[in-house]
Design an enzyme around this catalytic site. Structure first.
Site, PDB file in Angstrom:
ATOM      1  N   SER A   1       0.839  -1.196   0.000  1.00 34.22           N
ATOM      2  CA  SER A   1       0.000   0.000   0.000  1.00 34.22           C
ATOM      3  C   SER A   1       0.873   1.245   0.000  1.00 34.22           C
ATOM      4  O   SER A   1       1.729   1.423   0.877  1.00 34.22           O
ATOM      5  CB  SER A   1      -0.907   0.018   1.230  1.00 34.22           C
ATOM      6  OG  SER A   1      -1.534   1.277   1.364  1.00 34.22           O
TER       7      SER A   1
ATOM      8  N   HIS B   1      -1.290  -1.267  -4.185  1.00 32.31           N
ATOM      9  CA  HIS B   1      -2.568  -0.961  -3.542  1.00 32.31           C
ATOM     10  C   HIS B   1      -2.655   0.545  -3.325  1.00 32.31           C
ATOM     11  O   HIS B   1      -1.801   1.138  -2.664  1.00 32.31           O
ATOM     12  CB  HIS B   1      -2.680  -1.702  -2.205  1.00 32.31           C
ATOM     13  CG  HIS B   1      -4.041  -1.650  -1.594  1.00 32.31           C
ATOM     14  ND1 HIS B   1      -5.076  -2.467  -2.002  1.00 32.31           N
ATOM     15  CD2 HIS B   1      -4.547  -0.867  -0.612  1.00 32.31           C
ATOM     16  CE1 HIS B   1      -6.154  -2.208  -1.287  1.00 32.31           C
ATOM     17  NE2 HIS B   1      -5.862  -1.236  -0.442  1.00 32.31           N
TER      18      HIS B   1
ATOM     19  N   ASP C   1      -4.920   3.556  -1.888  1.00 28.63           N
ATOM     20  CA  ASP C   1      -6.041   3.904  -1.023  1.00 28.63           C
ATOM     21  C   ASP C   1      -6.549   5.294  -1.365  1.00 28.63           C
ATOM     22  O   ASP C   1      -5.831   6.289  -1.222  1.00 28.63           O
ATOM     23  CB  ASP C   1      -5.607   3.870   0.445  1.00 28.63           C
ATOM     24  CG  ASP C   1      -5.364   2.450   0.925  1.00 28.63           C
ATOM     25  OD1 ASP C   1      -6.285   1.638   0.822  1.00 28.63           O
ATOM     26  OD2 ASP C   1      -4.243   2.170   1.400  1.00 28.63           O
TER      27      ASP C   1
ATOM     28  N   MET D   1      -9.234   7.989  -0.267  1.00 27.52           N
ATOM     29  CA  MET D   1     -10.109   8.337   0.854  1.00 27.52           C
ATOM     30  C   MET D   1     -10.621   9.763   0.683  1.00 27.52           C
ATOM     31  O   MET D   1      -9.886  10.635   0.213  1.00 27.52           O
ATOM     32  CB  MET D   1      -9.349   8.223   2.181  1.00 27.52           C
ATOM     33  CG  MET D   1      -8.659   6.896   2.408  1.00 27.52           C
ATOM     34  SD  MET D   1      -7.874   6.855   4.039  1.00 27.52           S
ATOM     35  CE  MET D   1      -6.809   5.420   3.853  1.00 27.52           C
TER      36      MET D   1
ATOM     37  N   HIS E   1      -8.430   0.991  -4.018  1.00 28.68           N
ATOM     38  CA  HIS E   1      -9.394   0.741  -2.941  1.00 28.68           C
ATOM     39  C   HIS E   1     -10.094   2.058  -2.627  1.00 28.68           C
ATOM     40  O   HIS E   1      -9.501   2.961  -2.041  1.00 28.68           O
ATOM     41  CB  HIS E   1      -8.646   0.193  -1.720  1.00 28.68           C
ATOM     42  CG  HIS E   1      -9.519  -0.065  -0.535  1.00 28.68           C
ATOM     43  ND1 HIS E   1      -9.008  -0.356   0.709  1.00 28.68           N
ATOM     44  CD2 HIS E   1     -10.867  -0.098  -0.386  1.00 28.68           C
ATOM     45  CE1 HIS E   1      -9.989  -0.540   1.565  1.00 28.68           C
ATOM     46  NE2 HIS E   1     -11.136  -0.374   0.918  1.00 28.68           N
TER      47      HIS E   1
ATOM     48  N   MET F   1     -12.316   4.173  -0.592  1.00 28.14           N
ATOM     49  CA  MET F   1     -12.977   4.399   0.700  1.00 28.14           C
ATOM     50  C   MET F   1     -13.665   5.760   0.610  1.00 28.14           C
ATOM     51  O   MET F   1     -13.240   6.747   1.210  1.00 28.14           O
ATOM     52  CB  MET F   1     -11.962   4.332   1.831  1.00 28.14           C
ATOM     53  CG  MET F   1     -11.484   2.914   2.104  1.00 28.14           C
ATOM     54  SD  MET F   1     -10.097   2.821   3.251  1.00 28.14           S
ATOM     55  CE  MET F   1      -8.743   2.940   2.081  1.00 28.14           C
TER      56      MET F   1
ATOM     57  N   MET G   1     -11.720  -6.128   5.412  1.00 25.51           N
ATOM     58  CA  MET G   1     -10.859  -5.245   6.193  1.00 25.51           C
ATOM     59  C   MET G   1     -10.527  -5.894   7.534  1.00 25.51           C
ATOM     60  O   MET G   1     -11.419  -6.372   8.242  1.00 25.51           O
ATOM     61  CB  MET G   1     -11.546  -3.899   6.431  1.00 25.51           C
ATOM     62  CG  MET G   1     -11.763  -3.073   5.169  1.00 25.51           C
ATOM     63  SD  MET G   1     -10.223  -2.615   4.336  1.00 25.51           S
ATOM     64  CE  MET G   1      -9.393  -1.649   5.615  1.00 25.51           C
TER      65      MET G   1
ATOM     66  N   GLY H   1      -9.353   3.690   7.047  1.00 28.01           N
ATOM     67  CA  GLY H   1      -9.148   5.117   7.190  1.00 28.01           C
ATOM     68  C   GLY H   1      -7.737   5.530   7.555  1.00 28.01           C
ATOM     69  O   GLY H   1      -7.297   6.610   7.190  1.00 28.01           O
TER      70      GLY H   1
ATOM     71  N   GLY I   1      -3.480   4.032   8.217  1.00 25.07           N
ATOM     72  CA  GLY I   1      -2.489   2.971   8.206  1.00 25.07           C
ATOM     73  C   GLY I   1      -1.920   2.760   9.599  1.00 25.07           C
ATOM     74  O   GLY I   1      -2.119   3.562  10.511  1.00 25.07           O
TER      75      GLY I   1
ATOM     76  N   ASP J   1      -6.782  -6.567   4.355  1.00 22.07           N
ATOM     77  CA  ASP J   1      -6.116  -5.263   4.375  1.00 22.07           C
ATOM     78  C   ASP J   1      -6.188  -4.710   5.781  1.00 22.07           C
ATOM     79  O   ASP J   1      -7.270  -4.489   6.316  1.00 22.07           O
ATOM     80  CB  ASP J   1      -6.826  -4.326   3.384  1.00 22.07           C
ATOM     81  CG  ASP J   1      -6.218  -2.928   3.353  1.00 22.07           C
ATOM     82  OD1 ASP J   1      -5.234  -2.671   4.062  1.00 22.07           O
ATOM     83  OD2 ASP J   1      -6.744  -2.086   2.605  1.00 22.07           O
ATOM     84  N   GLY J   2      -5.003  -4.496   6.376  1.00 28.89           N
ATOM     85  CA  GLY J   2      -4.938  -3.888   7.697  1.00 28.89           C
ATOM     86  C   GLY J   2      -4.116  -4.711   8.678  1.00 28.89           C
ATOM     87  O   GLY J   2      -4.478  -5.841   8.991  1.00 28.89           O
ATOM     88  N   GLY J   3      -2.999  -4.162   9.112  1.00 25.69           N
ATOM     89  CA  GLY J   3      -2.174  -4.837  10.104  1.00 25.69           C
ATOM     90  C   GLY J   3      -1.460  -6.071   9.589  1.00 25.69           C
ATOM     91  O   GLY J   3      -1.038  -6.910  10.388  1.00 25.69           O
TER      92      GLY J   3
END
Length: 217
Positions: free
Chosen positions: A9, A32, A34, A36, A65, A67, A136, A141, A143, A174-176
């Protein structure tokens, strides 16, 4: 299951040097991106003009992606400019099946994302309209958040439903995602992994991509 894919990302990249940052992840399966809007999520990043510049700056596939509010209006424009995969949020789309079909008609892979608290079951009947499902594993929202293990059962349920359809749909998380968490996500059934800080905070992003791919595989 589909082959393991790593999508770094650029949310965690140096936004002042994005072309250089793209050159640090040449072994990635896709980039990736993002997008937003400070409405659907409490953050503001980039939009169509910057993504258009990214499209011209790399030969890697763009995994966008969204958002954002009103993806029904905006998502097809990302497909039109040549983004290979466009993800909209189920929570924001007014007509998700129509939107998924429109993205495919524009030549993009159609993907739908679900927030952590959104159950997957109401959307299983429309899996055949998708090329990828994104679950998710943090609240969208920002990182740098910690992986939510409570999503693992949801990943397993989605994996079972995809397998029942023949397994042609990618299952993205996606996330962590990091060297510490990717194995758990892979064992639950994910095959496509968005990694931000785990790649861009590493001294050698290419080595980090290789390690993540090995751990997930």
């Amino acid at each position: 299951m589909s082959r393991t894919c790593i999508h770094p990302s650029i949310l965690n990249a140096d936004f002042a040097n994005l072309q250089r940052e793209l050159g640090r992840i040449t072994t990635a399966d896709a980039v990736h991106v993002d997008v937003m809007d400070n409405h659907f999520v409490p953050n503001l990043t980039i939009g169509l003009p910057v993504v258009k510049s990214l499209r011209a700056a790399t030969e890697l596939p763009l995994d966008v992606h969204l958002m954002i509010e009103d993806p029904d209006t905006w998502a097809p424009q990302y497909a039109e400019m040549g983004c290979e995969s466009v993800t909209f949020h189920a929570e924001a789309a007014k007509a998700p099946i129509r939107l998924a079909r429109e993205l495919r008609a524009q030549g993009a892979r159609s993907a739908m994302a679900l927030k952590p608290a959104t159950p997957v079951e109401p959307y299983l009947d429309m899996l055949g309209e998708l090329d990828m499902l994104l679950l998710m594993t943090v609240e969208p929202g920002f990182g740098g958040q910690s992986f939510l293990d409570l999503i693992l059962p949801k990943i397993r349920r989605a994996r079972a439903a995809i397998d029942d359809l023949g397994g042609e749909i990618a299952l993205q998380v996606d996330g962590g995602i990091s060297a510490e968490t990717i194995t758990r996500a892979a064992e639950a059934g994910a095959d496509t992994f968005v990694a931000g800080s785990a790649v861009y905070s590493a001294a050698d992003p290419e080595a980090a991509i290789a390690e993540l791919r090995t751990l997930a595989g």
